[in-house]
Design a protein around this motif. Structure first.
Motif, PDB file in Angstrom:
ATOM      1  N   PHE A   1      61.160 -42.238 -73.681  1.00 56.93           N
ATOM      2  CA  PHE A   1      61.747 -43.584 -73.783  1.00 56.93           C
ATOM      3  C   PHE A   1      61.143 -44.469 -72.711  1.00 56.93           C
ATOM      4  N   ASP A   2      59.914 -44.968 -72.993  1.00 57.77           N
ATOM      5  CA  ASP A   2      59.241 -45.810 -71.996  1.00 57.77           C
ATOM      6  C   ASP A   2      59.537 -47.290 -72.269  1.00 57.77           C
ATOM      7  N   ASP A   3      58.763 -48.163 -71.631  1.00 64.43           N
ATOM      8  CA  ASP A   3      59.038 -49.595 -71.717  1.00 64.43           C
ATOM      9  C   ASP A   3      58.870 -50.171 -73.117  1.00 64.43           C
ATOM     10  N   GLN A   4      58.246 -49.411 -74.011  1.00 64.78           N
ATOM     11  CA  GLN A   4      58.079 -49.888 -75.380  1.00 64.78           C
ATOM     12  C   GLN A   4      59.379 -49.797 -76.173  1.00 64.78           C
ATOM     13  N   PHE A   5      60.311 -49.003 -75.668  1.00 66.33           N
ATOM     14  CA  PHE A   5      61.566 -48.773 -76.370  1.00 66.33           C
ATOM     15  C   PHE A   5      62.699 -49.563 -75.722  1.00 66.33           C
ATOM     16  N   SER A   6      63.618 -50.010 -76.551  1.00 65.13           N
ATOM     17  CA  SER A   6      64.850 -50.595 -76.026  1.00 65.13           C
ATOM     18  C   SER A   6      65.968 -50.340 -77.027  1.00 65.13           C
ATOM     19  N   VAL A   7      67.184 -50.347 -76.522  1.00 68.79           N
ATOM     20  CA  VAL A   7      68.344 -50.163 -77.387  1.00 68.79           C
ATOM     21  C   VAL A   7      69.321 -51.295 -77.115  1.00 68.79           C
ATOM     22  N   GLU A   8      70.126 -51.546 -78.129  1.00 69.38           N
ATOM     23  CA  GLU A   8      71.067 -52.643 -78.028  1.00 69.38           C
ATOM     24  C   GLU A   8      72.253 -52.376 -78.946  1.00 69.38           C
ATOM     25  N   ARG A   9      73.402 -52.890 -78.512  1.00 64.18           N
ATOM     26  CA  ARG A   9      74.562 -52.883 -79.393  1.00 64.18           C
ATOM     27  C   ARG A   9      74.943 -54.354 -79.563  1.00 64.18           C
ATOM     28  N   PRO A  10      74.309 -55.017 -80.533  1.00 64.04           N
ATOM     29  CA  PRO A  10      74.428 -56.471 -80.636  1.00 64.04           C
ATOM     30  C   PRO A  10      75.811 -56.954 -81.056  1.00 64.04           C
ATOM     31  N   ASP A  11      76.581 -56.081 -81.686  1.00 61.44           N
ATOM     32  CA  ASP A  11      77.935 -56.464 -82.080  1.00 61.44           C
ATOM     33  C   ASP A  11      78.802 -55.219 -81.989  1.00 61.44           C
ATOM     34  N   GLY A  12      79.988 -55.265 -82.554  1.00 62.54           N
ATOM     35  CA  GLY A  12      80.903 -54.145 -82.391  1.00 62.54           C
ATOM     36  C   GLY A  12      80.588 -52.933 -83.225  1.00 62.54           C
ATOM     37  N   SER A  13      79.579 -53.052 -84.125  1.00 63.87           N
ATOM     38  CA  SER A  13      79.360 -51.918 -85.009  1.00 63.87           C
ATOM     39  C   SER A  13      77.925 -51.390 -84.995  1.00 63.87           C
ATOM     40  N   ASN A  14      76.941 -52.268 -84.833  1.00 67.96           N
ATOM     41  CA  ASN A  14      75.558 -51.808 -84.925  1.00 67.96           C
ATOM     42  C   ASN A  14      75.014 -51.304 -83.597  1.00 67.96           C
TER      43      ASN A  14
ATOM     44  N   LEU B   1      65.980 -39.101 -76.989  1.00 68.36           N
ATOM     45  CA  LEU B   1      65.363 -40.339 -76.482  1.00 68.36           C
ATOM     46  C   LEU B   1      66.277 -41.014 -75.455  1.00 68.36           C
ATOM     47  N   VAL B   2      67.515 -41.314 -75.868  1.00 64.71           N
ATOM     48  CA  VAL B   2      68.369 -42.136 -75.028  1.00 64.71           C
ATOM     49  C   VAL B   2      69.832 -41.951 -75.414  1.00 64.71           C
ATOM     50  N   SER B   3      70.696 -42.097 -74.432  1.00 64.03           N
ATOM     51  CA  SER B   3      72.131 -42.151 -74.705  1.00 64.03           C
ATOM     52  C   SER B   3      72.676 -43.469 -74.159  1.00 64.03           C
ATOM     53  N   PHE B   4      73.757 -43.940 -74.761  1.00 65.33           N
ATOM     54  CA  PHE B   4      74.250 -45.297 -74.502  1.00 65.33           C
ATOM     55  C   PHE B   4      75.759 -45.259 -74.485  1.00 65.33           C
ATOM     56  N   TYR B   5      76.325 -45.864 -73.457  1.00 64.74           N
ATOM     57  CA  TYR B   5      77.780 -45.889 -73.338  1.00 64.74           C
ATOM     58  C   TYR B   5      78.198 -47.154 -72.623  1.00 64.74           C
ATOM     59  N   ASN B   6      79.240 -47.763 -73.091  1.00 69.87           N
ATOM     60  CA  ASN B   6      79.794 -48.936 -72.418  1.00 69.87           C
ATOM     61  C   ASN B   6      78.738 -50.026 -72.229  1.00 69.87           C
ATOM     62  N   ASN B   7      77.963 -50.208 -73.290  1.00 68.63           N
ATOM     63  CA  ASN B   7      76.940 -51.262 -73.331  1.00 68.63           C
ATOM     64  C   ASN B   7      75.806 -51.098 -72.340  1.00 68.63           C
ATOM     65  N   GLU B   8      75.566 -49.877 -71.927  1.00 65.35           N
ATOM     66  CA  GLU B   8      74.382 -49.653 -71.123  1.00 65.35           C
ATOM     67  C   GLU B   8      73.840 -48.245 -71.334  1.00 65.35           C
ATOM     68  N   ILE B   9      72.557 -48.092 -70.994  1.00 72.20           N
ATOM     69  CA  ILE B   9      71.923 -46.796 -71.107  1.00 72.20           C
ATOM     70  C   ILE B   9      72.511 -45.864 -70.058  1.00 72.20           C
ATOM     71  N   SER B  10      72.958 -44.697 -70.492  1.00 72.91           N
ATOM     72  CA  SER B  10      73.487 -43.727 -69.530  1.00 72.91           C
ATOM     73  C   SER B  10      72.439 -42.670 -69.169  1.00 72.91           C
ATOM     74  N   GLU B  11      71.524 -42.409 -70.078  1.00 74.97           N
ATOM     75  CA  GLU B  11      70.475 -41.435 -69.800  1.00 74.97           C
ATOM     76  C   GLU B  11      69.299 -41.701 -70.741  1.00 74.97           C
ATOM     77  N   LYS B  12      68.087 -41.468 -70.259  1.00 77.17           N
ATOM     78  CA  LYS B  12      66.929 -41.610 -71.137  1.00 77.17           C
ATOM     79  C   LYS B  12      65.895 -40.548 -70.777  1.00 77.17           C
ATOM     80  N   SER B  13      65.061 -40.223 -71.766  1.00 79.79           N
ATOM     81  CA  SER B  13      64.039 -39.204 -71.549  1.00 79.79           C
ATOM     82  C   SER B  13      62.712 -39.855 -71.174  1.00 79.79           C
ATOM     83  N   GLU B  14      61.747 -38.985 -70.883  1.00 83.18           N
ATOM     84  CA  GLU B  14      60.408 -39.445 -70.517  1.00 83.18           C
ATOM     85  C   GLU B  14      59.737 -40.170 -71.682  1.00 83.18           C
TER      86      GLU B  14
END
Lengths: 114, 110
Positions: free
Chosen positions: A61-74, A46-59
């Motif tokens: 992973f449309d606008d219905q999806f989002s990812v977040e790192r709200p704190d240092g662990s989750n 679906l998606v990869s995430f690095y340094n608090n931003e999306i680095s890559e996403k698949s087809e």
């Protein structure tokens, strides 16, 4: 041994509802991923995430999806308005670096959309 | 986009028989990884192959990466009931995205 954890293990929701799937990656890992696996099928990126931003996403992973790192662990995956076809097992994974590195998968969250 | 094909989809063997699964990518890979997923479980990393023609062994498991870095195989010698599960290859070409094959579901009859 450190491991990736995910909550909840099973989530049942009504079509059109929002869901948030939660993951705690391994603490010193820097790259985080979400994959899904529809029952009996292959694992899909679906998606990869690095340094608090999306680095890559698949087809997928449309606008219905989002990812977040709200704190240092989750690390969370939000699906804004679930559809029946979103029913699947969702795996979170983390790795120490990006390429050439083993990805550690969590136990998964089974999402059932009714 | 990149596709990774894996055969066979299912393999049933008697305990003690050998097992092989094959993986083929539509594009050249930077590396290929193999994962095992037990029924109801999550993918667990087995090994990574990086170099062209590389062969690695883990006890009864032998992994190969093709010369062109587009295909790979996993061979298990003398299967045991503990080998039951689905074996996935997963290729990386650029970035960190893993593209998984469809998996080979192995059942072992005691």
């Amino acid at each position: 041994e450190p491991e990736v954890t995910q909550t909840p293990s099973h989530q049942v929701t009504q079509m059109g509802q929002e869901v948030i799937l939660r993951c705690v990656p391994i603490s010193n890992h820097l790259y985080f991923y979400w994959y899904r696996q529809i029952l009996g099928q292959k694992v899909e990126f679906l998606v990869s995430f690095y340094n608090n931003e999306i680095s890559e996403k698949s087809e997928i992973f449309d606008d219905q999806f989002s990812v977040e790192r709200p704190d240092g662990s989750n690390f969370t995956l939000k699906i804004r308005s679930t559809k029946l076809e979103d029913s699947a097992m969702y795996f979170c994974a983390s790795s120490l670096t990006s390429q050439y590195n083993e990805q550690f998968f969590g136990p998964g969250t089974r999402l059932t959309v009714l | 986009g990149q596709q990774v094909m894996q055969i066979p989809q299912y393999q049933h063997v008697q305990e003690g028989e050998d097992f092989t699964t094959y993986c083929n990518s539509s594009t050249t890979l930077s590396n290929i990884q193999w994962y095992k997923q037990r029924p109801g479980g999550h993918p667990v990393f087995l090994i990574q192959l990086v170099k062209s023609g590389e062969v690695k062994k883990q006890k009864r498991l032998t992994f190969q990466f093709g010369e062109a870095k587009k295909n790979s195989s996993l061979h298990i010698t003398a299967t045991q009931t503990t080998d039951v599960g689905t074996y996935f290859c997963a290729g990386e070409s650029s970035g960190s995205r893993l593209t998984f094959g469809e998996g080979t579901q192995l059942t072992v009859n005691p």
